[in-house]
Design an enzyme around this catalytic site. Structure first.
Site, PDB file in Angstrom:
ATOM      1  N   ILE A 296     -19.536   1.502 -15.700  1.00 16.68           N
ATOM      2  CA  ILE A 296     -19.700   0.234 -16.456  1.00 16.68           C
ATOM      3  C   ILE A 296     -18.999  -0.935 -15.769  1.00 16.68           C
ATOM      4  O   ILE A 296     -19.212  -2.085 -16.133  1.00 16.68           O
ATOM      5  CB  ILE A 296     -19.235   0.343 -17.938  1.00 16.68           C
ATOM      6  CG1 ILE A 296     -17.757   0.725 -18.050  1.00 16.68           C
ATOM      7  CG2 ILE A 296     -20.128   1.302 -18.723  1.00 16.68           C
ATOM      8  CD1 ILE A 296     -17.165   0.452 -19.427  1.00 16.68           C
TER       9      ILE A 296
ATOM     10  N   PHE B 102     -16.842  13.200 -25.293  1.00 17.50           N
ATOM     11  CA  PHE B 102     -16.742  13.859 -26.607  1.00 17.50           C
ATOM     12  C   PHE B 102     -17.522  13.124 -27.709  1.00 17.50           C
ATOM     13  O   PHE B 102     -18.536  13.626 -28.234  1.00 17.50           O
ATOM     14  CB  PHE B 102     -15.255  13.997 -26.947  1.00 17.50           C
ATOM     15  CG  PHE B 102     -14.924  14.352 -28.361  1.00 17.50           C
ATOM     16  CD1 PHE B 102     -15.637  15.338 -29.046  1.00 17.50           C
ATOM     17  CD2 PHE B 102     -13.860  13.719 -29.015  1.00 17.50           C
ATOM     18  CE1 PHE B 102     -15.311  15.674 -30.358  1.00 17.50           C
ATOM     19  CE2 PHE B 102     -13.526  14.046 -30.314  1.00 17.50           C
ATOM     20  CZ  PHE B 102     -14.255  15.017 -30.995  1.00 17.50           C
TER      21      PHE B 102
ATOM     22  N   ARG C  33      -1.080  12.340 -37.486  1.00 18.55           N
ATOM     23  CA  ARG C  33      -2.345  11.713 -37.113  1.00 18.55           C
ATOM     24  C   ARG C  33      -3.307  11.863 -38.296  1.00 18.55           C
ATOM     25  O   ARG C  33      -3.189  12.790 -39.086  1.00 18.55           O
ATOM     26  CB  ARG C  33      -2.950  12.379 -35.853  1.00 18.55           C
ATOM     27  CG  ARG C  33      -2.067  12.247 -34.593  1.00 18.55           C
ATOM     28  CD  ARG C  33      -2.043  10.804 -34.125  1.00 18.55           C
ATOM     29  NE  ARG C  33      -1.301  10.573 -32.887  1.00 18.55           N
ATOM     30  CZ  ARG C  33      -0.017  10.195 -32.830  1.00 18.55           C
ATOM     31  NH1 ARG C  33       0.686  10.037 -33.952  1.00 18.55           N
ATOM     32  NH2 ARG C  33       0.564   9.957 -31.673  1.00 18.55           N
TER      33      ARG C  33
ATOM     34  N   GLY D 291       7.301   6.785 -25.583  1.00 17.44           N
ATOM     35  CA  GLY D 291       6.756   5.780 -26.511  1.00 17.44           C
ATOM     36  C   GLY D 291       5.892   6.370 -27.610  1.00 17.44           C
ATOM     37  O   GLY D 291       5.057   5.674 -28.187  1.00 17.44           O
TER      38      GLY D 291
ATOM     39  N   ASP E 215     -23.208   6.696 -17.945  1.00 16.24           N
ATOM     40  CA  ASP E 215     -21.915   7.366 -17.835  1.00 16.24           C
ATOM     41  C   ASP E 215     -21.582   7.564 -16.355  1.00 16.24           C
ATOM     42  O   ASP E 215     -22.449   7.931 -15.565  1.00 16.24           O
ATOM     43  CB  ASP E 215     -21.956   8.724 -18.561  1.00 16.24           C
ATOM     44  CG  ASP E 215     -20.566   9.254 -18.875  1.00 16.24           C
ATOM     45  OD1 ASP E 215     -20.233   9.404 -20.065  1.00 16.24           O
ATOM     46  OD2 ASP E 215     -19.796   9.513 -17.914  1.00 16.24           O
TER      47      ASP E 215
ATOM     48  N   SER F 136      -4.782  -1.335 -23.324  1.00 19.73           N
ATOM     49  CA  SER F 136      -6.078  -1.654 -22.693  1.00 19.73           C
ATOM     50  C   SER F 136      -7.176  -1.743 -23.748  1.00 19.73           C
ATOM     51  O   SER F 136      -8.059  -2.603 -23.672  1.00 19.73           O
ATOM     52  CB  SER F 136      -6.427  -0.622 -21.613  1.00 19.73           C
ATOM     53  OG  SER F 136      -6.710   0.645 -22.189  1.00 19.73           O
ATOM     54  N   LYS F 137      -7.118  -0.878 -24.753  1.00 18.37           N
ATOM     55  CA  LYS F 137      -8.140  -0.932 -25.813  1.00 18.37           C
ATOM     56  C   LYS F 137      -7.974  -2.221 -26.638  1.00 18.37           C
ATOM     57  O   LYS F 137      -8.964  -2.851 -27.028  1.00 18.37           O
ATOM     58  CB  LYS F 137      -8.027   0.301 -26.721  1.00 18.37           C
ATOM     59  CG  LYS F 137      -8.399   1.617 -26.063  1.00 18.37           C
ATOM     60  CD  LYS F 137      -9.859   1.716 -25.655  1.00 18.37           C
ATOM     61  CE  LYS F 137     -10.797   1.856 -26.832  1.00 18.37           C
ATOM     62  NZ  LYS F 137     -12.200   2.076 -26.351  1.00 18.37           N
TER      63      LYS F 137
ATOM     64  N   TYR G 202      -2.761   2.925 -22.558  1.00 21.23           N
ATOM     65  CA  TYR G 202      -4.092   3.170 -23.133  1.00 21.23           C
ATOM     66  C   TYR G 202      -4.358   2.224 -24.295  1.00 21.23           C
ATOM     67  O   TYR G 202      -5.364   1.500 -24.312  1.00 21.23           O
ATOM     68  CB  TYR G 202      -4.225   4.635 -23.593  1.00 21.23           C
ATOM     69  CG  TYR G 202      -5.384   4.841 -24.554  1.00 21.23           C
ATOM     70  CD1 TYR G 202      -6.701   4.765 -24.120  1.00 21.23           C
ATOM     71  CD2 TYR G 202      -5.153   5.083 -25.916  1.00 21.23           C
ATOM     72  CE1 TYR G 202      -7.767   4.929 -25.010  1.00 21.23           C
ATOM     73  CE2 TYR G 202      -6.205   5.250 -26.805  1.00 21.23           C
ATOM     74  CZ  TYR G 202      -7.511   5.170 -26.344  1.00 21.23           C
ATOM     75  OH  TYR G 202      -8.551   5.322 -27.230  1.00 21.23           O
TER      76      TYR G 202
ATOM     77  N   THR H 167     -10.042   1.851 -31.413  1.00 21.16           N
ATOM     78  CA  THR H 167      -9.157   2.898 -31.913  1.00 21.16           C
ATOM     79  C   THR H 167      -8.087   2.337 -32.843  1.00 21.16           C
ATOM     80  O   THR H 167      -7.676   1.174 -32.690  1.00 21.16           O
ATOM     81  CB  THR H 167      -8.467   3.599 -30.714  1.00 21.16           C
ATOM     82  OG1 THR H 167      -7.397   4.406 -31.190  1.00 21.16           O
ATOM     83  CG2 THR H 167      -7.884   2.599 -29.730  1.00 21.16           C
ATOM     84  N   ASP H 168      -7.595   3.177 -33.751  1.00 21.99           N
ATOM     85  CA  ASP H 168      -6.497   2.751 -34.625  1.00 21.99           C
ATOM     86  C   ASP H 168      -5.199   2.556 -33.837  1.00 21.99           C
ATOM     87  O   ASP H 168      -4.250   1.956 -34.333  1.00 21.99           O
ATOM     88  CB  ASP H 168      -6.277   3.745 -35.772  1.00 21.99           C
ATOM     89  CG  ASP H 168      -5.929   5.154 -35.317  1.00 21.99           C
ATOM     90  OD1 ASP H 168      -5.887   5.411 -34.099  1.00 21.99           O
ATOM     91  OD2 ASP H 168      -5.693   6.017 -36.200  1.00 21.99           O
TER      92      ASP H 168
ATOM     93  N   LEU I 106      -5.015  17.469 -28.163  1.00 25.77           N
ATOM     94  CA  LEU I 106      -4.221  18.433 -28.946  1.00 25.77           C
ATOM     95  C   LEU I 106      -5.018  19.633 -29.472  1.00 25.77           C
ATOM     96  O   LEU I 106      -4.680  20.785 -29.177  1.00 25.77           O
ATOM     97  CB  LEU I 106      -3.536  17.726 -30.123  1.00 25.77           C
ATOM     98  CG  LEU I 106      -2.717  18.676 -31.022  1.00 25.77           C
ATOM     99  CD1 LEU I 106      -1.375  19.027 -30.378  1.00 25.77           C
ATOM    100  CD2 LEU I 106      -2.485  18.085 -32.404  1.00 25.77           C
TER     101      LEU I 106
END
Ligand code: NAD
Ligand code: DAU
Length: 340
Positions: A60, A11, A217, A278, A33, A156-157, A153, A125-126, A193
């Protein structure tokens, strides 16, 4: 400049490639990719024959393949979008998230180190900041907000971010990190979403809202995110983190209703389903640093961006119809089939 852009068939990466080829026609982009379920080569068809663009199917995490490409192409900078990106999938099966998001990041940075300290940008990411309470609209994430993750997720980030900062301090690798809020716009994979609700609405299918739909969000039109990364690459300070987002907060239920009304459907399609485990309550970015240092501000208001996005999905069935057949149907059945 010769840029390596990883995850460019997804995306945000694809939107970034379009942005860079348009805004910097003198530069060259090599896209790496793996083409996972989320990578779509057809997205890149408009640039496939561009002499300033090359696509390489590379994982990667594959150190040998990554090093070979560095030897061949001598990139000036790497922009790492490649990741497993869906929170719900990370809750089902965390393993691949650790592999791609953490190990993959280290493989790329090792290649940067061994090829002359190549400039490295990590697209983060935030979600690494965890969440904010719903009853404290005065609170925002700044770059000094402590890391406090909720899902496999986001963990991991966050791990990847810590590695990036460690490579800066320990080896002097010239790095930057951007931590962005929720993106929306063209080529957004239908499991997320906004596209999920648009596509279900178009098929008069139930609209699965987690919990009571009150989670918030901070939505950013994808082109605004691409502009921010471009600016960080040109003018960002090495070793710094920049938050990207700002002041487009929406409750999930309000987004779903907006989509329903735009498409002239009935609110009866809304189906409240079991909450995400969570589930983070609220994300909200304070973009003061990137505004003050680099002059960045979001340009697209949510009210306009969501209309453009819905229009894009109406006009581009050829892109999403093949995606929602086959494997995606199995995923949908597994995640939503018995969700009450
Ligand atoms: P996406 O899931 O749409 O695309 C991910 C891309 O990475 C796909 O093309 C996939 O094939 C590729 N990929 C996955 N594993 C790979 C591997 N091992 N090697 C090479 N390529 C691989 O993701 P997105 O929404 O475009 O997100 C891109 C990046 O931005 C991610 O790092 C994500 O954490 C971050 N981010 C996303 C958002 C958002 O709202 N979508 C917000 C902030 C940050
Ligand atoms: O904040 C940045 C993050 O935004 C990125 O790091 C992630 O890669 C990206 O996927 C996104 O994470 P979210 O979990 O916020 O996005 P998602 O679209 O999955 O969900 C948005 C909100 O909508 C969240 O509160 C869960 C809810 N939701 C989601 C789906 C798919 C529903 O209520 N129903 C659904 O079917």
């Amino acid at each position: 400049m010769n840029y390596f852009v990883t995850g460019g068939a997804g995306f945000i990466g694809s939107n970034f490639i379009f942005h860079m080829l348009r805004e910097h026609p003198e530069d060259r982009i090599v896209c790496l990719d793996k083409l996972t379920y989320a990578g779509n080569l057809s997205t890149l068809s408009p640039v496939m024959n561009d002499p300033h663009f090359r696509f390489c199917k590379v994982d990667i995490c594959d150190r040998e393949a990554v090093n070979r490409l560095f030897d061949e192409e001598h990139p000036d900078a790497v922009v790492n979008f490649a990741a497993e990106s869906h929170v719900d999938r990370s809750i089902e099966d965390p393993g691949i998230f650790l592999q791609t998001n953490i190990i993959g990041t280290s493989v790329l940075m090792d290649a940067c180190r061994s090829h002359g300290n190549v400039r490295y940008h990590q697209v983060s990411t935030d979600e690494v900041y965890g969440d904010l309470p719903l009853d404290r609209p005065d609170l925002f994430f700044t770059e000094t907000t402590p890391i406090h993750t909720s899902s496999p997720y986001s963990s991991s980030k966050a791990s990847a971010d810590l590695l990036v900062l460690a490579y800066y301090r320990t080896y002097g690798l010239p790095v930057t990190i951007s931590r962005c809020s929720n993106n929306y716009g063209p080529y957004h994979f239908p499991e997320k979403l906004i596209p999920l609700m648009i596509i279900n609405c178009l098929h008069d299918k139930p609209l699965p809202v987690y919990g009571e739909g009150l989670n918030v969000r901070d939505w950013l039109y994808v082109e605004d995110h691409c502009r921010a990364i471009d600016l960080i690459l040109q003018k960002g300070r090495i070793g710094e983190v920049y938050n990207v987002g700002g002041h487009n907060e929406m409750r999930n239920i309000d987004i779903v209703k907006l989509i329903i009304h735009e498409l002239g459907k009935s609110e009866d399609l809304i189906t409240y389903v079991a909450d995400r485990k969570g589930h983070d309550l609220r994300y909200a970015i304070d973009p003061e640093k990137i505004h003050a240092e680099l002059g960045w501000l979001p340009e697209t208001k949510f009210a306009d961006g969501i209309k453009k996005t819905i229009r894009w999905y109406l006009d581009n069935e050829d892109w999403w119809k093949p995606i929602i057949s086959g494997e995606y149907q199995h995923y949908y059945e597994k995640m939503y089939g018995n969700r009450e």
